[in-house]
Design an enzyme around this catalytic site. Structure first.
Site, PDB file in Angstrom:
ATOM      1  N   HIS A   1       0.812  -1.219   0.000  1.00  0.00           N
ATOM      2  CA  HIS A   1       0.000   0.000   0.000  1.00  0.00           C
ATOM      3  C   HIS A   1       0.846   1.269   0.000  1.00  0.00           C
ATOM      4  O   HIS A   1       1.931   1.311   0.581  1.00  0.00           O
ATOM      5  CB  HIS A   1      -0.988   0.014   1.172  1.00  0.00           C
ATOM      6  CG  HIS A   1      -0.366  -0.050   2.530  1.00  0.00           C
ATOM      7  ND1 HIS A   1      -0.022   1.076   3.241  1.00  0.00           N
ATOM      8  CD2 HIS A   1      -0.050  -1.095   3.320  1.00  0.00           C
ATOM      9  CE1 HIS A   1       0.479   0.719   4.412  1.00  0.00           C
ATOM     10  NE2 HIS A   1       0.477  -0.602   4.484  1.00  0.00           N
ATOM     11  N   ASP A  54      -0.310   4.349   1.058  1.00  0.00           N
ATOM     12  CA  ASP A  54      -0.671   5.317   2.091  1.00  0.00           C
ATOM     13  C   ASP A  54       0.060   5.028   3.394  1.00  0.00           C
ATOM     14  O   ASP A  54       0.529   3.917   3.644  1.00  0.00           O
ATOM     15  CB  ASP A  54      -2.181   5.331   2.321  1.00  0.00           C
ATOM     16  CG  ASP A  54      -2.730   3.984   2.788  1.00  0.00           C
ATOM     17  OD1 ASP A  54      -2.259   2.950   2.276  1.00  0.00           O
ATOM     18  OD2 ASP A  54      -3.625   3.962   3.659  1.00  0.00           O
ATOM     19  N   ASP A  71       6.349   0.757   6.614  1.00  0.00           N
ATOM     20  CA  ASP A  71       4.938   0.478   6.397  1.00  0.00           C
ATOM     21  C   ASP A  71       4.314   1.589   5.554  1.00  0.00           C
ATOM     22  O   ASP A  71       3.790   2.553   6.100  1.00  0.00           O
ATOM     23  CB  ASP A  71       4.248   0.376   7.766  1.00  0.00           C
ATOM     24  CG  ASP A  71       2.828  -0.105   7.692  1.00  0.00           C
ATOM     25  OD1 ASP A  71       2.444  -0.647   6.653  1.00  0.00           O
ATOM     26  OD2 ASP A  71       2.104   0.061   8.695  1.00  0.00           O
ATOM     27  N   GLU A 127      -5.048   1.421   2.789  1.00  0.00           N
ATOM     28  CA  GLU A 127      -4.903   0.294   3.713  1.00  0.00           C
ATOM     29  C   GLU A 127      -4.943   0.708   5.165  1.00  0.00           C
ATOM     30  O   GLU A 127      -5.482  -0.005   6.021  1.00  0.00           O
ATOM     31  CB  GLU A 127      -3.587  -0.445   3.416  1.00  0.00           C
ATOM     32  CG  GLU A 127      -3.431  -1.780   4.130  1.00  0.00           C
ATOM     33  CD  GLU A 127      -2.827  -1.692   5.529  1.00  0.00           C
ATOM     34  OE1 GLU A 127      -2.881  -2.690   6.268  1.00  0.00           O
ATOM     35  OE2 GLU A 127      -2.296  -0.610   5.882  1.00  0.00           O
ATOM     36  N   GLU A 128      -4.369   1.858   5.480  1.00  0.00           N
ATOM     37  CA  GLU A 128      -4.231   2.248   6.890  1.00  0.00           C
ATOM     38  C   GLU A 128      -5.558   2.543   7.571  1.00  0.00           C
ATOM     39  O   GLU A 128      -5.619   2.650   8.795  1.00  0.00           O
ATOM     40  CB  GLU A 128      -3.295   3.458   7.013  1.00  0.00           C
ATOM     41  CG  GLU A 128      -1.844   3.175   6.644  1.00  0.00           C
ATOM     42  CD  GLU A 128      -1.144   2.213   7.598  1.00  0.00           C
ATOM     43  OE1 GLU A 128      -1.794   1.720   8.540  1.00  0.00           O
ATOM     44  OE2 GLU A 128       0.048   1.936   7.395  1.00  0.00           O
ATOM     45  N   GLU A 138       3.413  -6.628   3.356  1.00  0.00           N
ATOM     46  CA  GLU A 138       3.641  -5.821   4.552  1.00  0.00           C
ATOM     47  C   GLU A 138       5.091  -6.052   4.992  1.00  0.00           C
ATOM     48  O   GLU A 138       5.720  -7.032   4.594  1.00  0.00           O
ATOM     49  CB  GLU A 138       2.676  -6.243   5.654  1.00  0.00           C
ATOM     50  CG  GLU A 138       1.245  -5.783   5.454  1.00  0.00           C
ATOM     51  CD  GLU A 138       1.096  -4.274   5.594  1.00  0.00           C
ATOM     52  OE1 GLU A 138       1.589  -3.695   6.579  1.00  0.00           O
ATOM     53  OE2 GLU A 138       0.493  -3.674   4.685  1.00  0.00           O
TER      54      GLU A 138
END
Length: 388
Positions: free
Chosen positions: A89, A91, A118, A152-153, A177
């Protein structure tokens, strides 16, 4: 599978490291908190520019509900039989201005910056794995698809549908991840939900007429005490994290609320919580108060399963070619692997470069020495899983 290292592939992974670092730096130094359209668009354009440069076709999908960036689906075709989906991801959790305050930097073996672990290290890893496969003309798979999503977050509220559609179309899902500390991958993840407890009472003067009021705060405390006991010793957890009541010290509060974070390993655990919380909500301590308890499901659980175990066994053999061993873990945090696993797909998570400090904080960091081994692992998994 041979235990001998694929030397041309490993050499290519090593050769890409300087350029990898520059791309990684460019992505980290762009603020892209979930919902921050300008930053997410800038990161997305950077990814698209890289894909254009290496000649990998893609499609984009705008995040619904406003200018909050877009998701990217890049596809590389081969001559094999298996279809492999990788996900990372774009974001982060960090506010606008964070990248300027503490930009990308390297200190020894550690790389720092907002979202460095992340998940921008993993975005970069997916991009360079595609490049390496193209440069070496590797076609051992039918299809390699890389999904770069932009939400995603916050639980992937928009991209979860795209994730599940793609998961059903592929044989294996590699969720990138960050690798777990100690060079690990993830066997399973808990699902998540939110409990909201709201109490309505009656206001009154705390000094002159306290008994004429119905204290919502006292009832909330009672409810929290009883609801917290629903943890039954299983891997399920329920932790109250937010509470609010009143705004003046001389007034009996007529409203109070609290929220609890819930983590589950099986859907039946959430069903039990819903049933038991409804019962507890009727068992009030303060007369004439009203209690409303709602549970909102978020990520479904990604349970341990034999198919994931077999895929990790394959990853262990590949990592063994480098003289390394993957640690395995079960984690409480949810990810896009949860959404993929809910379709019945074969999923393994934690395949990105290895994290060090705590993600989502100023101590977030990634081990630079993990980049080349993780590129090798990802490229080899694309090929081995792609052989079907």
């Amino acid at each position: 599978m041979s235990a001998t290292r694929n030397e041309p592939l490993f050499a290519q992974c090593e050769a890409q490291l300087p350029a990898f670092i520059e791309t990684w730096k460019s992505l980290v130094n762009i603020d892209s908190g979930t919902g921050y359209g300008p930053g997410l668009t800038a990161v997305g354009k950077h990814v698209l520019g890289f894909l254009d440069k290496i000649g990998v076709p893609y499609k984009t999908q705008q995040v619904k509900g406003g200018n909050e960036g877009f998701h990217i689906v890049a596809t590389l075709k081969g001559t094999g039989r298996g279809k492999v989906l990788a996900m990372a991801h774009m974001d982060t959790v960090f506010a606008e201005g964070t990248a300027a305050e503490r930009p990308f930097r390297i200190d020894g073996d550690w790389v720092y910056g907002p979202g460095v672990s992340d998940c921008k290290g993993s975005v970069t890893a997916c991009l360079y794995t595609l490049k390496i496969l193209k440069d070496l003309n590797v076609t051992a798979f039918d299809t390699v698809t890389c999904l770069f999503n932009a939400d995603e977050e916050t639980g992937s509220p928009d991209s979860r549908f795209l994730i599940q559609q793609l998961a059903k179309e592929h044989d294996v899902v590699l969720c990138c991840e960050p690798g777990q500390e100690g060079d690990g991958v993830v066997l399973s993840r808990k699902g998540s939900a939110l409990m909201n407890v709201e109490v309505r009472g009656k206001a009154s003067h705390a000094g002159n007429a306290p008994k004429q009021g119905c204290n919502a705060l006292i009832e909330l405390m009672h409810q929290i005490s009883k609801l917290s006991q629903l943890e039954d010793g299983s891997p399920m957890s329920l932790n109250f994290t937010v509470a609010r009541a009143g705004d003046r010290t001389n007034v009996i509060p007529d409203h109070a609320m609290a929220q609890a974070d819930i983590r589950i390993t099986e859907p039946t655990q959430l069903e039990r919580l819903e049933r038991e919380s409804a019962r507890i909500g009727q068992e009030r301590l303060v007369p004439d108060t009203e209690v409303t308890i709602t549970i909102t499901s978020d990520n479904p659980p990604f349970p341990a399963n034999a198919r994931t175990d077999a895929l990790i066994d394959q990853a262990q053999l590949i990592y063994g070619e480098l003289g390394k061993t993957l640690k395995t873990s079960h984690t409480g945090g949810a990810s896009d692997a949860n959404w993929a696993a809910a379709t019945g797909a074969t999923v393994v998570d934690g395949l990105g470069p290895v994290k060090g400090g705590i993600n989502h904080t100023v101590s977030e960091r990634t081990a630079l020495s993990s980049v080349v081994p993780r590129l090798y692992l990802l490229a080899r998994l694309f090929c081995e899983a792609g052989k079907k």
